[in-house]
Write a protein that holds these residues in place. Structure first.
Motif, short mmCIF file in Angstrom:
data_model
loop_
_atom_site.label_atom_id
_atom_site.label_comp_id
_atom_site.label_asym_id
_atom_site.label_seq_id
_atom_site.Cartn_x
_atom_site.Cartn_y
_atom_site.Cartn_z
N ALA A 22 -6.24 0.31 4.71
CA ALA A 22 -5.49 1.30 4.73
C ALA A 22 -6.31 2.21 5.82
CB ALA A 22 -6.11 1.92 3.39
N LEU A 36 0.42 -1.00 0.24
CA LEU A 36 -0.40 -0.23 -0.21
C LEU A 36 1.29 1.61 -0.14
CD1 LEU A 36 -2.90 -0.88 2.78
CD2 LEU A 36 -2.78 -1.17 0.03
N PHE A 59 -1.23 6.21 -1.60
CA PHE A 59 -1.69 6.41 -0.81
C PHE A 59 -0.59 6.49 0.02
CE2 PHE A 59 -1.45 3.76 2.63
CZ PHE A 59 -2.74 3.73 3.55
N ILE A 67 -6.80 2.49 -3.86
CA ILE A 67 -6.74 0.82 -3.12
C ILE A 67 -7.88 0.21 -3.26
CG2 ILE A 67 -4.56 1.73 -1.45
CD1 ILE A 67 -7.25 1.14 -0.01
#
Length: 518
Positions: free
Chosen positions: A396, A263, A269, A388
């Protein structure tokens, strides 16, 4: 997802009610305590610099545990973890409410942060399972609004309880609310687990991150006290840097790591996480020193300070919710850059307003800061979650929270260190020709010093007492504005990150912005 065999399915409306109460408590718990800190410090005989631990101990525990707590909820059951978190939060609140010393209160705050970390991902998962499609977006959006309202009401409620009852009721008021949470949870929410969830918890990552953050905060705390050995401070800060490196290495070689490398390698992100850290840093820094300034420099009591902060928190909540809706009409990057401009302008103007203007001179920059921070948190969560797959949104969200509150904990500690250092330097300079003893000077650096200046009369004539009073007020104002000026650069850094890492789009459609809670 695997449901328990309970014959009673989850009541979606009651589930939303109970999770909304959870988010309200957890979001209000920062702003209510923030206003009570000065009074709390007087009662517990704590140094002004030590008051930071009333805030950052809560955020430190929350940041270190939230991602791992999400996995615990997936494995052992969301309802079970929600109930366990509620029980722990009640015990911790009672512990804080009766704490006779700051150390015991800080321990209670750590337990509150751990309880919050356990409840948030469990609650998010319960709501996600109880609602589908547009109803889910509405439910999660409701949590955003409730969180914002709780933040906006926090200073007013905390100020009222502190001034009219006792600061201890800032914590004790949580007990009946937790009782409601537990009763409704048991009767209305069905147990659920994540299908095929791994039972491996990243214990090494949690412990290393907590140790690194704690070492850094202790180092900053030691660095602000000229009476302490500065080598100890530098040693703690150096140790924290080593531990952060070890944490990064541990996460690279750990399955189910709390810091997921896959991630983090996604530019949008990564931008969301780093910028959330910076925004948490500058906002909680600002909130801490502003609450202290209103009480120590302007002479407000806790209630008046809460009223003074209420417009800021209200605008923060309203703009935060509105910005989530604007992402369908305007490029997210443009909205985020605009929020950074508002925040930087607010900090800069507030640092230039003469202290003689009083609260009136602070209102407009307050609103600018709120118009920057409110959208900032929502937009950063939206940017991160849009990058994502939906099935990773829970993890997340936990990571974004981790960065935000880690930044907040470090920001509060940095605020205390910067403000104390600037105040001490200014005070020594202004009192260079006034015969104050070391003990008298230290008295000026304690919570509630403005109320005790009249006591510093040993060996001083009336004109010298007035010089001390003037020196105190001028030094406090200089420390406040100096700390703000040093942090104007951070919103600019967030804007640069947005330009570099966020793709320019004409709007984000069907983004789970409702997950951007708080």
């Amino acid at each position: 997802m695997t449901l328990s065999s309970s014959s009673r399915p989850t009541n979606a409306r009651l589930a939303l009610l109970v999770i909304a109460v959870v988010f309200a408590i957890l979001n209000a718990d920062i702003t209510t305590v923030n206003v009570a800190l000065v009074t709390l410090g007087k009662d517990l005989h704590a140094d002004l610099g030590d008051l930071q631990w009333g805030l950052n101990s809560y955020m430190l525990a929350f940041a270190a545990l939230i991602v791992a707590a999400g996995r615990v909820a997936d494995v052992f059951g969301r309802r079970r973890c929600l109930l366990a978190g509620a029980i722990l939060f009640a015990v911790a609140s009672l512990f804080c409410g009766i704490a006779p010393t700051l150390l015991l209160l800080v321990i209670g705050r750590v337990l509150q942060g751990a309880a919050g970390a356990l409840m948030v991902p469990a609650g998010m998962a319960i709501i996600s399972n109880a609602y589908d499609g547009e109803q889910r977006a509405f439910a999660l959006g409701t949590l955003v609004g409730v969180s914002g309202v709780a933040q906006s009401m926090g200073p007013l409620l905390g100020g009222f309880l502190t001034a009219e009852v006792s600061w201890r009721w800032v914590f004790l008021m949580n007990l009946p609310l937790v009782a409601v949470i537990m009763i409704v949870t048991v009767r209305s929410i069905q147990e659920s687990h994540a299908e095929n969830a791994s039972h491996r918890i990243d214990v090494a990552g949690v412990l290393t991150l907590a140790a690194a953050l704690t070492s850094l905060l202790l180092g900053l705390d030691a660095a602000e006290d000229p009476d302490k050995d500065q080598m100890v401070a530098f040693g703690l800060i150096a140790l924290s840097l080593v531990l952060f490196v070890i944490f990064a290495l541990v996460e690279r070689h750990t399955e189910n790591a709390i810091l997921d490398g896959k991630l983090i390698r996604l530019p949008a992100f990564l931008c969301s996480c780093v910028a959330s850290f910076l925004l948490g840093f500058v906002f909680f820094l600002f909130l801490f020193i502003t609450a202290v300034y209103l009480q120590e420099r302007l002479g407000y009591n806790a209630l008046t300070a809460g009223i003074a902060l209420a417009p800021l928190s209200f605008v923060l909540a309203v703009t935060g919710v509105m910005s989530g809706r604007l992402t369908s009409r305007f490029p997210l990057r443009t909205l985020l850059i605009m929020s950074c401009i508002f925040l930087a302008a607010g900090l800069a103007i507030l640092s230039l307003v003469p202290a003689s203007y009083g609260y009136i001179g602070m209102v407009f920059p307050f609103l600018l800061v709120a118009a920057g921070v409110g959208p900032g948190f929502t937009l950063l969560n939206t940017a991160g979650l849009a990058a994502i797959p939906p099935e990773r949104s829970g993890q997340a969200t936990g990571m974004i929270y981790m960065f935000r509150f880690a930044g907040g904990a470090i920001g509060v500690s940095a605020a205390s260190a910067l403000h104390s250092a600037l105040f001490h330097r200014q005070l020594v300079f202004r009192l260079s020709e006034t015969p104050l003893s070391f003990a008298q000077q230290k008295l000026l650096e304690q919570p509630g010093a403005a109320e005790r200046i009249g006591q510093i009369d040993s060996g001083l004539v009336a004109s010298q007492v007035e010089q001390v009073r003037q020196a105190f007020y001028e030094s406090f104002a200089a420390a406040f504005t100096g700390t703000l000026r040093l942090n104007v650069i951070l919103p600019i850094a967030i804007a640069i990150l947005a330009i570099m890492l966020l793709e320019k789009k004409e709007g984000i459609k069907n983004t789970p912005s409702g997950n951007a809670v708080g």
